[in-house]
Design a protein around this motif. Structure first.
Motif, PDB file in Angstrom:
ATOM      1  N   LYS A 424       0.834  -1.210   0.000  1.00 13.86           N
ATOM      2  CA  LYS A 424       0.000   0.000   0.000  1.00 13.86           C
ATOM      3  C   LYS A 424       0.862   1.252   0.000  1.00 13.86           C
ATOM      4  O   LYS A 424       0.538   2.239  -0.665  1.00 13.86           O
ATOM      5  N   GLY A 425       1.935   1.240   0.758  1.00 10.24           N
ATOM      6  CA  GLY A 425       2.906   2.325   0.714  1.00 10.24           C
ATOM      7  C   GLY A 425       2.605   3.487   1.616  1.00 10.24           C
ATOM      8  O   GLY A 425       3.496   4.024   2.278  1.00 10.24           O
ATOM      9  N   SER A 426       1.343   3.947   1.646  1.00 11.13           N
ATOM     10  CA  SER A 426       0.973   5.092   2.482  1.00 11.13           C
ATOM     11  C   SER A 426      -0.540   5.107   2.633  1.00 11.13           C
ATOM     12  O   SER A 426      -1.258   4.382   1.945  1.00 11.13           O
ATOM     13  N   SER A 427      -1.000   5.974   3.502  1.00 17.21           N
ATOM     14  CA  SER A 427      -2.443   6.210   3.572  1.00 17.21           C
ATOM     15  C   SER A 427      -2.836   7.080   2.382  1.00 17.21           C
ATOM     16  O   SER A 427      -2.001   7.708   1.739  1.00 17.21           O
ATOM     17  N   ARG A 428      -4.123   7.103   2.083  1.00 18.05           N
ATOM     18  CA  ARG A 428      -4.588   7.947   0.978  1.00 18.05           C
ATOM     19  C   ARG A 428      -4.497   9.411   1.354  1.00 18.05           C
ATOM     20  O   ARG A 428      -4.086  10.255   0.569  1.00 18.05           O
ATOM     21  N   LEU A 429      -4.918   9.723   2.573  1.00 20.93           N
ATOM     22  CA  LEU A 429      -4.894  11.090   3.086  1.00 20.93           C
ATOM     23  C   LEU A 429      -4.298  11.084   4.476  1.00 20.93           C
ATOM     24  O   LEU A 429      -4.244  10.049   5.140  1.00 20.93           O
ATOM     25  N   ALA A 430      -3.875  12.242   4.933  1.00 17.59           N
ATOM     26  CA  ALA A 430      -3.536  12.396   6.336  1.00 17.59           C
ATOM     27  C   ALA A 430      -4.849  12.576   7.080  1.00 17.59           C
ATOM     28  O   ALA A 430      -5.499  13.600   6.971  1.00 17.59           O
ATOM     29  N   GLY A 431      -5.286  11.532   7.808  1.00 14.02           N
ATOM     30  CA  GLY A 431      -6.547  11.642   8.525  1.00 14.02           C
ATOM     31  C   GLY A 431      -7.737  11.123   7.766  1.00 14.02           C
ATOM     32  O   GLY A 431      -8.870  11.419   8.113  1.00 14.02           O
ATOM     33  N   ASP A 432      -7.523  10.354   6.721  1.00 10.18           N
ATOM     34  CA  ASP A 432      -8.628   9.736   5.993  1.00 10.18           C
ATOM     35  C   ASP A 432      -9.358   8.770   6.924  1.00 10.18           C
ATOM     36  O   ASP A 432      -8.733   7.969   7.604  1.00 10.18           O
ATOM     37  N   GLY A 433     -10.678   8.866   6.973  1.00 12.21           N
ATOM     38  CA  GLY A 433     -11.440   8.022   7.895  1.00 12.21           C
ATOM     39  C   GLY A 433     -12.206   6.935   7.202  1.00 12.21           C
ATOM     40  O   GLY A 433     -13.402   6.805   7.407  1.00 12.21           O
ATOM     41  N   GLY A 434     -11.556   6.155   6.377  1.00 13.65           N
ATOM     42  CA  GLY A 434     -12.290   5.254   5.525  1.00 13.65           C
ATOM     43  C   GLY A 434     -12.212   3.787   5.857  1.00 13.65           C
ATOM     44  O   GLY A 434     -12.721   2.991   5.097  1.00 13.65           O
ATOM     45  N   GLU A 435     -11.562   3.377   6.966  1.00 11.96           N
ATOM     46  CA  GLU A 435     -11.375   1.958   7.236  1.00 11.96           C
ATOM     47  C   GLU A 435     -12.211   1.520   8.428  1.00 11.96           C
ATOM     48  O   GLU A 435     -12.255   2.208   9.449  1.00 11.96           O
ATOM     49  N   ALA A 561     -23.849   0.304   7.280  1.00 16.33           N
ATOM     50  CA  ALA A 561     -23.487   0.999   8.513  1.00 16.33           C
ATOM     51  C   ALA A 561     -22.128   0.471   8.977  1.00 16.33           C
ATOM     52  O   ALA A 561     -21.988  -0.725   9.247  1.00 16.33           O
ATOM     53  N   LYS A 562     -21.152   1.380   9.078  1.00 20.20           N
ATOM     54  CA  LYS A 562     -19.809   0.978   9.471  1.00 20.20           C
ATOM     55  C   LYS A 562     -19.211   1.994  10.433  1.00 20.20           C
ATOM     56  O   LYS A 562     -19.323   3.202  10.211  1.00 20.20           O
ATOM     57  N   LEU A 563     -18.615   1.508  11.488  1.00 18.51           N
ATOM     58  CA  LEU A 563     -17.808   2.344  12.363  1.00 18.51           C
ATOM     59  C   LEU A 563     -16.411   2.404  11.748  1.00 18.51           C
ATOM     60  O   LEU A 563     -15.765   1.363  11.578  1.00 18.51           O
ATOM     61  N   VAL A 564     -15.956   3.608  11.389  1.00 23.45           N
ATOM     62  CA  VAL A 564     -14.706   3.719  10.649  1.00 23.45           C
ATOM     63  C   VAL A 564     -13.722   4.627  11.375  1.00 23.45           C
ATOM     64  O   VAL A 564     -14.110   5.468  12.195  1.00 23.45           O
ATOM     65  N   TRP A 565     -12.474   4.458  11.033  1.00 26.11           N
ATOM     66  CA  TRP A 565     -11.427   5.305  11.607  1.00 26.11           C
ATOM     67  C   TRP A 565     -10.207   5.315  10.708  1.00 26.11           C
ATOM     68  O   TRP A 565     -10.113   4.556   9.736  1.00 26.11           O
ATOM     69  N   MET A 566      -9.294   6.193  11.061  1.00 29.26           N
ATOM     70  CA  MET A 566      -7.948   6.157  10.520  1.00 29.26           C
ATOM     71  C   MET A 566      -7.006   6.433  11.678  1.00 29.26           C
ATOM     72  O   MET A 566      -6.997   7.537  12.235  1.00 29.26           O
ATOM     73  N   PRO A 567      -6.231   5.417  12.085  1.00 28.47           N
ATOM     74  CA  PRO A 567      -5.277   5.617  13.183  1.00 28.47           C
ATOM     75  C   PRO A 567      -4.218   6.646  12.788  1.00 28.47           C
ATOM     76  O   PRO A 567      -4.034   6.941  11.600  1.00 28.47           O
ATOM     77  N   PRO A 568      -3.528   7.204  13.757  1.00 28.99           N
ATOM     78  CA  PRO A 568      -2.447   8.136  13.418  1.00 28.99           C
ATOM     79  C   PRO A 568      -1.410   7.431  12.554  1.00 28.99           C
ATOM     80  O   PRO A 568      -0.977   6.320  12.874  1.00 28.99           O
ATOM     81  N   VAL A 569      -1.077   8.062  11.469  1.00 31.66           N
ATOM     82  CA  VAL A 569      -0.184   7.420  10.511  1.00 31.66           C
ATOM     83  C   VAL A 569       1.171   8.122  10.530  1.00 31.66           C
ATOM     84  O   VAL A 569       1.259   9.327  10.275  1.00 31.66           O
ATOM     85  N   ARG A 570       2.165   7.395  10.859  1.00 40.76           N
ATOM     86  CA  ARG A 570       3.531   7.891  10.695  1.00 40.76           C
ATOM     87  C   ARG A 570       4.056   7.239   9.420  1.00 40.76           C
ATOM     88  O   ARG A 570       4.403   6.069   9.410  1.00 40.76           O
ATOM     89  N   GLN A 571       4.034   8.015   8.362  1.00 40.51           N
ATOM     90  CA  GLN A 571       4.345   7.448   7.065  1.00 40.51           C
ATOM     91  C   GLN A 571       5.747   6.846   7.058  1.00 40.51           C
ATOM     92  O   GLN A 571       6.729   7.512   7.390  1.00 40.51           O
ATOM     93  N   PRO A 611       0.597  12.472   2.049  1.00 38.08           N
ATOM     94  CA  PRO A 611       1.217  11.154   2.245  1.00 38.08           C
ATOM     95  C   PRO A 611       1.601  10.489   0.925  1.00 38.08           C
ATOM     96  O   PRO A 611       2.640   9.822   0.836  1.00 38.08           O
ATOM     97  N   GLN A 612       0.767  10.680  -0.111  1.00 36.12           N
ATOM     98  CA  GLN A 612       1.067  10.079  -1.402  1.00 36.12           C
ATOM     99  C   GLN A 612       2.196  10.809  -2.123  1.00 36.12           C
ATOM    100  O   GLN A 612       2.988  10.188  -2.843  1.00 36.12           O
ATOM    101  N   GLN A 613       2.266  12.125  -1.953  1.00 36.42           N
ATOM    102  CA  GLN A 613       3.357  12.865  -2.570  1.00 36.42           C
ATOM    103  C   GLN A 613       4.686  12.425  -1.974  1.00 36.42           C
ATOM    104  O   GLN A 613       5.683  12.253  -2.687  1.00 36.42           O
ATOM    105  N   GLY A 614       4.692  12.228  -0.651  1.00 36.51           N
ATOM    106  CA  GLY A 614       5.911  11.733  -0.022  1.00 36.51           C
ATOM    107  C   GLY A 614       6.280  10.346  -0.515  1.00 36.51           C
ATOM    108  O   GLY A 614       7.455  10.046  -0.760  1.00 36.51           O
ATOM    109  N   LEU A 615       5.269   9.482  -0.670  1.00 40.93           N
ATOM    110  CA  LEU A 615       5.498   8.134  -1.195  1.00 40.93           C
ATOM    111  C   LEU A 615       6.051   8.200  -2.617  1.00 40.93           C
ATOM    112  O   LEU A 615       7.014   7.485  -2.955  1.00 40.93           O
ATOM    113  N   LEU A 616       5.435   9.033  -3.451  1.00 41.92           N
ATOM    114  CA  LEU A 616       5.888   9.169  -4.835  1.00 41.92           C
ATOM    115  C   LEU A 616       7.332   9.633  -4.890  1.00 41.92           C
ATOM    116  O   LEU A 616       8.156   9.081  -5.646  1.00 41.92           O
ATOM    117  N   ASN A 617       7.677  10.635  -4.085  1.00 39.37           N
ATOM    118  CA  ASN A 617       9.052  11.134  -4.076  1.00 39.37           C
ATOM    119  C   ASN A 617      10.041  10.055  -3.654  1.00 39.37           C
ATOM    120  O   ASN A 617      11.131   9.919  -4.233  1.00 39.37           O
TER     121      ASN A 617
END
Length: 855
Positions: A424-435, A561-571, A611-617
């Motif tokens: 996966k490499g990184s999260s989609r967003l910083a703070g994405d709440g999709g999981e 109906a889903k309870l979702v979160w995004m844990p703090p991500v240290r890329q 997060p994706q820009q950092g991954l791309l770089n």
């Protein structure tokens, strides 16, 4: 055969409204005359109840079909913006017809099984969205056909006419072009926003697609917008709904408000001081049907003399005429009324069409020769969108039986012996709440209670334990005695996070949902809506126990109906970097999602998320050849020169992963074209609340973009020659003829584009504009000669009253694979023809657009 939609229990079986030999208007008027005032008011709201004494069944006016009928399972085609990038009206026609086939099949199947239909199960569909995508930040731009009025109009006409399948005044289904008119952000302000629009911009940019949908395609329904236009709220606008739509264009169908828009007249636009007053103003202006609950006050409005019953009857005749034309009050099921079997839903033919549409929608933006991939023994697939099955579906989507991710597509299509590795490499967003919140942090599991109503009242009908809250029931419901619609639920659990930090926490649901953390409500979206996410940021401490309570209700249609979160991500890009170093080449699948850009969620920037820009770089720094695939519904500024290949996949639908992989490996030659401008930065874009077109989109933009409207590369090369233009004697238009030869070694499609520009043009006249296009398939070495008609309305400019006039002067007609000055390298230089045109007023009456002629 007894009509499934109508039980003949009327007191008088010989009543005129039951006589199919009578004119539809007469039948509808007869039926309306038999209703009481209370019944009339109830029928003007989208959840219209049954009237047993007249045999009128209950009906919910709310189904969606933006790029597939909303249901489960259904066929999901590329998002609308992707369909537009095909520049293929025949494809659009076939997709629209297939969607309404599935919609009608599901209607009859539901009626047969349940005796009634509900939300997303009717025969009126709130699509297409034909607003102009004038600003890349607008969250709903992905739902449209792009920024160009002509392309949008041609796609709208193809969709509406084939979706409705009209035969002798009978409809297979009814399309509802939306949102009339002008609406295109800022979306969060739409409930009170007033779009100030120069009338010339209105007629030349914002209205042409609606005019085409009504006057050429015969749309039988229109949805009004939330916002106001030049001071008149669209859902109560005498100008839009009366003067333009009915008086000028001759619209004969019905108008439905966007959901809650009538309530906005009171709370947002302050049009009047009571519900009765705003409801009366909306009906008087021409809004026949409300999605919402404000029209209940029409009884009061009649009693107080604010509105006459005759005006209600006018709207009701239109509504029942639509239902009669759909076959809901007749026993003879023939022509477009004929029941369509459920076997068409997600059929092999529709799956093949979804794949074809995805193939045609892919746009190749950059290629230094790395594509198609050849001789690659090991391939790293990296990125947060690569293995995702939800992102390709965009928004306003149904649920397919299976969605092929880009990773799966690559694994299936890659040559035998190719080692495909993924991270996966990184999260989609910083703070994405999709999981979904995993069971591992919910010790003791989740306790659920289900209720036989939408407000959690009474005793639960079902108590159930589960590992977490990750429910996607579709149209089936939870089971265990819980109904498919009209239920509610409450879940409780203990959350024990394993890492301290800032979390995005909330829910994703269809329909209403709210969440508490330690008895403090943190999110609340208690309303009927398609599946969407609502999250907030909360600090959580590792090892500490938190009480979670989540409440939910399902109104009608799809349920999740889903309870979702995004844990703090240290890329940490180490795994991705190592994988890239071990591979011959890298495909990075990046972008955003329908949860990032959507209704009431405009973007604040057009950059690749951090997060994706950092991954791309990090991956580019390895020096390995990198191809980037973007999944998004709008432009992203991805411009690093180290990227070897760049593919815009949009939200490509259920078969998108296969189509993208086929393009990457050369099994399909890409020919999609951008239906929007890709800007270098937001510095090239005026403020989103500014509706003046000066400086906006390719038609008025003077600066050089990152990638221009109409742009797209191929794996072969084309050469244009022998272009000439003839004047049409019948209507003031043109015939443009050009020869196009495939001078490469690969067969492929070329999108032949015709642009017009008048010498000295300046706002409000476009600097350049698309006036015709045709997609042609050309074999290697073959030459095709194409004659494309240019409608005079495309050449003309409208004044502030909508009068179309071809302005006199010197015109440059450009014929090529892209805009003048921006022909893609693989299309070669286009050809220009210069000519003088005399002033000519163009009639506003309906004119048939001729097809291209290919030799």
């Amino acid at each position: 055969m007894l009509a499934l939609a109508f039980a003949l229990v009327a007191q008088d079986a010989t009543a005129p409204y039951l006589n199919p030999s009578l004119p539809v208007e007469q039948r509808s008027a007869d039926l309306v005359s038999r209703l009481t005032l209370a019944e009339k008011v109830a029928q003007m709201q989208n959840e219209a109840p049954a009237v047993p004494r007249l045999g009128i069944p209950a009906y919910v006016w709310w189904s969606e079909a933006l790029h597939g009928a909303v249901g489960n399972p259904v066929t999901v085609y590329p998002q609308a913006i992707g369909l537009a990038s095909s520049f293929d009206t025949l494809l659009m026609a076939n997709v629209a017809s297939a969607i309404s086939d599935e919609g009608r099949a599901r209607y009859y199947d539901t009626l047969k099984r349940r005796g009634r239909t509900g939300m997303h199960q009717g025969l009126d569909f709130w699509a297409p969205n034909i607003n102009i995508f004038r600003d890349p930040r607008w969250g709903r731009g992905q739902e449209t056909y792009g920024e160009d009025p002509f392309l949008t109009k041609r796609m709208a006409i193809a969709f509406v006419s084939n979706f409705q399948g009209e035969q002798n005044g009978k409809f297979k289904a009814i399309a509802t072009p939306k949102h009339f008119a002008v609406h295109s952000g800022p979306d969060r302000e739409r409930h009170h926003f007033n779009a100030v629009v120069d009338p010339r911009d209105e007629w030349n940019t914002y209205l042409p697609a609606f005019r085409g949908a009504v006057t050429e395609a015969g749309a039988w329904s229109i949805m009004s917008a939330y916002s106001a236009v030049n001071g008149e709220p669209a859902s109560a606008s005498p100008t839009l709904l009366g003067k333009i739509l009915r008086d000028t264009w001759g619209f004969q169908g019905y108008v439905v408000s966007d959901c809650g828009a009538i309530g906005d007249l009171l709370s947002g636009h302050k049009l009047a001081s009571t519900e009765a007053e705003v409801s009366a103003k909306a009906v008087t202006a021409g809004c026949d049907l409300e999605c919402g609950g404000t029209y209940h006050s029409l009884e009061e409005a009649v009693a107080k003399g604010i509105i006459s019953v005759d005006k209600l009857d006018r709207s009701l005749v239109r509504l029942f005429e639509a239902r009669i034309r759909l076959g809901m009050f007749d026993t003879a099921q023939t022509g477009p009324w004929k029941p369509i079997p459920m076997s068409v839903v997600d059929s092999p033919e529709h799956r093949a069409l979804a794949l074809k549409a995805a193939r045609e929608s892919v746009v190749l933006l950059k290629n230094d020769g790395i594509l198609p991939l050849k001789g690659v023994r090991s391939l790293a697939v990296i990125g947060p969108n690569a293995a995702d099955h939800d992102v390709p579906l965009g928004n306003y989507n149904g649920t397919p039986a299976h969605t092929t991710s880009v990773l799966e597509g690559i694994q299936q299509v890659a040559p035998r012996g190719t080692r495909v590795s993924y991270t996966k490499g990184s999260s989609r967003l910083a703070g994405d709440g999709g999981e979904p919140v995993p069971a591992s942090v919910l010790p003791g599991g989740v306790s659920g209670e289900y209720f036989l109503n939408e407000n959690l009242q009474g005793n639960p009908i079902l108590r159930q334990k589960s590992d977490n809250i990750d429910n996607d029931w579709g149209s089936d419901g939870p089971g265990g005695g819980v109904p498919k619609d009209g239920f509610s639920a409450r879940w409780t659990a203990t959350l024990v996070p394993k890492v301290s930090g800032e979390y995005a926490l909330g829910a994703r649901a269809d329909d209403g949902v709210r969440v508490w953390l330690d008895d403090k409500q943190i999110v609340n979206d208690w309303s009927v809506h398609p599946a969407s996410s609502v999250v907030t940021t909360v600090p959580l401490v590792a090892g500490r126990s938190y009480r979670i309570r989540m409440e939910y209700y399902e109104h009608d249609g799809q349920a999740s109906a889903k309870l979702v979160w995004m844990p703090p991500v240290r890329q940490n890009y180490a795994e991705a970097v190592n994988l890239a170093k071990q591979s011959d080449a890298v495909v990075m699948v990046l972008g955003i999602s329908g949860q990032v850009e959507n209704e009431e969620n405009d973007r604040s920037n057009i950059d690749l998320p951090a997060p994706q820009q950092g991954l791309l770089n990090a991956v580019l720094a390895t020096g390995k050849p990198v191809v980037v695939v973007l999944e998004s519904g709008s432009c992203l500024t991805v411009s690093d020169s180290r990227i070897r290949g760049l593919v815009q996949a949009w939200y490509p639908g259920q078969s998108g992963g296969t189509a993208v992989a086929e393009v990457l490996f050369g099994k399909v030659n890409p020919a999609g074209r951008l239906p929007v401008t890709f800007y270098k930065s937001l510095a090239q874009v005026p403020p989103i609340a500014n509706y003046k077109m000066d400086g906006r989109t390719y038609r008025y933009m003077k600066a050089k973009p990152l990638y221009p409207f109409g742009y797209g590369l191929s794996y072969t090369r084309f050469r244009y020659s022998d272009a000439h233009v003839e004047r049409r004697s019948d209507n003031g238009g043109l015939f443009v003829t050009v020869s196009v030869r495939n001078i490469g070694n690969v067969e492929g499609d070329e999108v032949i584009q015709v642009y017009s520009s008048r010498e000295g043009a300046a706002w409000p006249e476009p600097l350049r504009k698309l006036v015709a296009f045709h997609r042609a398939h050309i074999l290697p070495g073959a030459n095709v000669t194409v004659t494309i008609p240019v409608d005079p309305r495309g050449l003309a400019q409208a004044d502030g009253n909508g009068i179309l006039t071809i302005l006199p002067g010197k015109y440059r007609i450009h014929i090529g694979g892209g805009q003048p000055g921006y022909d893609p390298a693989t299309s070669g230089r286009g050809q220009d023809v210069t000519m003088r045109l005399d002033e000519k007023v163009i009639p506003t009456s309906k004119q048939r657009v001729l097809p291209a002629i290919i030799k």
